[in-house]
Motif scaffolding. Sequence first.
Motif, mmCIF file in Angstrom:
data_model
loop_
_atom_site.group_PDB
_atom_site.id
_atom_site.type_symbol
_atom_site.label_atom_id
_atom_site.label_comp_id
_atom_site.label_asym_id
_atom_site.label_seq_id
_atom_site.Cartn_x
_atom_site.Cartn_y
_atom_site.Cartn_z
ATOM 1 N N VAL A 182 76.221 38.750 65.073
ATOM 2 C CA VAL A 182 76.242 38.305 66.462
ATOM 3 C C VAL A 182 75.362 39.188 67.332
ATOM 4 N N ALA A 183 74.944 38.650 68.454
ATOM 5 C CA ALA A 183 74.248 39.419 69.488
ATOM 6 C C ALA A 183 74.725 38.900 70.833
ATOM 7 N N TYR A 184 74.571 39.737 71.873
ATOM 8 C CA TYR A 184 74.952 39.308 73.218
ATOM 9 C C TYR A 184 73.736 39.232 74.141
ATOM 10 N N ASP A 185 72.548 39.471 73.568
ATOM 11 C CA ASP A 185 71.310 39.435 74.350
ATOM 12 C C ASP A 185 70.160 39.123 73.403
ATOM 13 N N PHE A 186 69.233 38.281 73.847
ATOM 14 C CA PHE A 186 68.070 37.939 73.020
ATOM 15 C C PHE A 186 67.299 39.192 72.618
ATOM 16 N N LYS A 187 67.291 40.201 73.490
ATOM 17 C CA LYS A 187 66.571 41.445 73.207
ATOM 18 C C LYS A 187 67.211 42.226 72.060
ATOM 19 N N GLY A 188 68.406 41.828 71.648
ATOM 20 C CA GLY A 188 69.073 42.501 70.549
ATOM 21 C C GLY A 188 68.638 42.015 69.185
ATOM 22 N N TRP A 189 67.879 40.903 69.138
ATOM 23 C CA TRP A 189 67.395 40.426 67.844
ATOM 24 C C TRP A 189 66.274 41.326 67.336
ATOM 25 N N GLN A 190 66.083 41.349 66.038
ATOM 26 C CA GLN A 190 65.013 42.131 65.435
ATOM 27 C C GLN A 190 63.662 41.704 66.026
ATOM 28 N N PRO A 191 62.742 42.653 66.254
ATOM 29 C CA PRO A 191 61.427 42.299 66.805
ATOM 30 C C PRO A 191 60.723 41.200 66.010
ATOM 31 N N ALA A 192 60.841 41.240 64.688
ATOM 32 C CA ALA A 192 60.188 40.218 63.869
ATOM 33 C C ALA A 192 60.729 38.830 64.181
ATOM 34 N N PHE A 193 62.037 38.735 64.447
ATOM 35 C CA PHE A 193 62.629 37.437 64.775
ATOM 36 C C PHE A 193 62.219 37.008 66.182
ATOM 37 N N GLN A 194 62.204 37.940 67.132
ATOM 38 C CA GLN A 194 61.767 37.617 68.491
ATOM 39 C C GLN A 194 60.344 37.060 68.478
ATOM 40 N N GLU A 195 59.496 37.623 67.628
ATOM 41 C CA GLU A 195 58.117 37.151 67.527
ATOM 42 C C GLU A 195 58.035 35.783 66.857
ATOM 43 N N PHE A 196 58.982 35.519 65.967
ATOM 44 C CA PHE A 196 58.952 34.261 65.235
ATOM 45 C C PHE A 196 59.450 33.073 66.055
ATOM 46 N N VAL A 197 60.397 33.309 66.954
ATOM 47 C CA VAL A 197 61.019 32.214 67.710
ATOM 48 C C VAL A 197 59.990 31.311 68.406
ATOM 49 N N PRO A 198 58.969 31.849 69.095
ATOM 50 C CA PRO A 198 58.004 30.957 69.753
ATOM 51 C C PRO A 198 57.195 30.094 68.783
ATOM 52 N N GLN A 199 57.173 30.485 67.503
ATOM 53 C CA GLN A 199 56.413 29.722 66.516
ATOM 54 C C GLN A 199 57.215 28.561 65.929
ATOM 55 N N MET A 200 58.519 28.527 66.200
ATOM 56 C CA MET A 200 59.368 27.481 65.632
ATOM 57 C C MET A 200 58.969 26.103 66.169
ATOM 58 N N THR A 201 58.871 25.148 65.255
ATOM 59 C CA THR A 201 58.598 23.761 65.645
ATOM 60 C C THR A 201 59.499 22.832 64.845
ATOM 61 N N VAL A 202 59.730 21.663 65.385
ATOM 62 C CA VAL A 202 60.527 20.656 64.680
ATOM 63 C C VAL A 202 59.857 20.300 63.361
ATOM 64 N N GLU A 203 58.522 20.167 63.392
ATOM 65 C CA GLU A 203 57.773 19.773 62.202
ATOM 66 C C GLU A 203 57.928 20.804 61.081
#
Length: 305
Positions: free
Chosen positions: A156-177
């Motif tokens: 669990v996390a209580y803030d987006f900033k608590g996610w691993q940097p690699a995951f924070q960088e990956f989130v904007p790359q997520m697409t439905v496709e």
Amino acid sequence: MKSKAQSIAVSGLWIHTVCVFTVLVLTSFVCAGQKTPVGKYAEINGLKMYYEVSGQGDPLIVLHGAYMDIPSMGSIIPKLAETHKVYALEFQGHGRTADIDRPITYQNLADDVAALMEALDIDSADVFGYSMGSAAGLQLAIRHPEKVKKLVAASVAYDFKGWQPAFQEFVPQMTVEMFLSMPHFQEARQQSQDPDRFPEVIRKLIALEKEPMAWEEQVKSLKTPVLIISGDADVATLEHTVALFRHLGGGVMGDMGVPLPASRLAIMPATAHTAVISQPEMLHAFIEPFLLGAVPKGMFEQTDY
């Protein structure tokens, strides 16, 4: 700035992880020897929510992660059902609960759990959530504290900033496709309540990943005892996990003649995010003593809370 090759590598790693995770959880379910369960539906908040009840004892609500359902939680559910009456549900757009015209947010998920509890005449219960389900459980304790006796929050996390940097960088790359190109999600689409709407569910879950969360002040005000479980290579950083524990009153020295804090912290070694739920024996060894209020005895007497 990451190169295109680096971005592709990160995406490939994530796809591989999801596929491996799918095999792990399905294998754990089959090995547990579980027959296809018969569940029920409840009409709450515009949803026709699917849920299953198993076991006997005090009520325990189980909340699955994103892109999951009850079977993919593996054998932890039947283990918990040995000593608890387990209510496992499937969230909006997941498993046998169809999607509706509403965003998927942690607040909405929490309110759905509260509404289901009311529909089933459950005044209060212990709650175990994993990943998205743990964040929903945290919001349930924040928004409906009277309904949660104890909360087990795994990954669990209580803030987006608590996610691993690699995951924070990956989130904007997520697409439905990207997700629809994976064999697992192609199969999940065919098994969904509304295959044509499945891409919309993915879009909502991608939007959920981008939520800032920022619940620090709300977490600090919680009175609910929380067991935080994290892998040592989880999606949330260890620093963030320890900060959450401290916000809940943890991190003090024992053996000083006073009861330990009500909240607890457990770190699973050599464990990535998707491997947390695939270790039911270790999970159960953490969860059951917490729900029972059992405290290990040291050289100096401690008092159970």
